[in-house]
Design a protein around this motif. Structure first.
Motif, short mmCIF file in Angstrom:
data_model
loop_
_atom_site.label_atom_id
_atom_site.label_comp_id
_atom_site.label_asym_id
_atom_site.label_seq_id
_atom_site.Cartn_x
_atom_site.Cartn_y
_atom_site.Cartn_z
N ILE A 31 0.84 -1.20 0.00
CA ILE A 31 0.00 0.00 0.00
C ILE A 31 0.87 1.25 0.00
O ILE A 31 0.68 2.16 -0.79
N ASP A 32 1.86 1.30 0.91
CA ASP A 32 2.71 2.49 0.96
C ASP A 32 4.19 2.17 0.88
O ASP A 32 5.03 3.05 0.94
N ASN A 33 4.51 0.87 0.77
CA ASN A 33 5.90 0.45 0.66
C ASN A 33 6.73 0.81 1.89
O ASN A 33 7.95 0.90 1.81
N THR B 240 5.02 0.34 5.46
CA THR B 240 4.41 -0.31 6.61
C THR B 240 4.81 -1.78 6.68
O THR B 240 4.76 -2.48 5.67
#
Ligand SMILES: [Zn+2]
Length: 66
Positions: free
Chosen positions: A27-29, A31
């Motif tokens: 998703i955000d690279n 988390t």
């Protein structure tokens, strides 16, 4: 294996604590998520539905869970 002393982490997606090597969320690279959610994201990215994801995770767990 040096995994034994690792502090348990809490997965921000499913809330489960895990000691296994974390996966990086797509998703955000950034988390860090549990291996299960990492597998789910990977499967979802190739178009695998939720039901099929559960089946695949079930197979993985019967093979690797202690
Ligand atoms: Zn998770």
């Amino acid at each position: 294996m040096k995994e034994q002393n690792r502090e348990p982490s809490i997965c921000p997606i499913c809330g489960q604590s895990f000691r296994a090597h974390p996966a990086l969320s797509r998703i955000d690279n950034a988390t860090l998520i549990c291996p299960d959610c990492g597998t789910r994201e990977a499967l979802e990215s190739i178009g695998v539905g939720r039901e099929e994801q559960d089946k695949i995770l079930g197979i993985i767990h019967t093979k690797y869970d202690a």
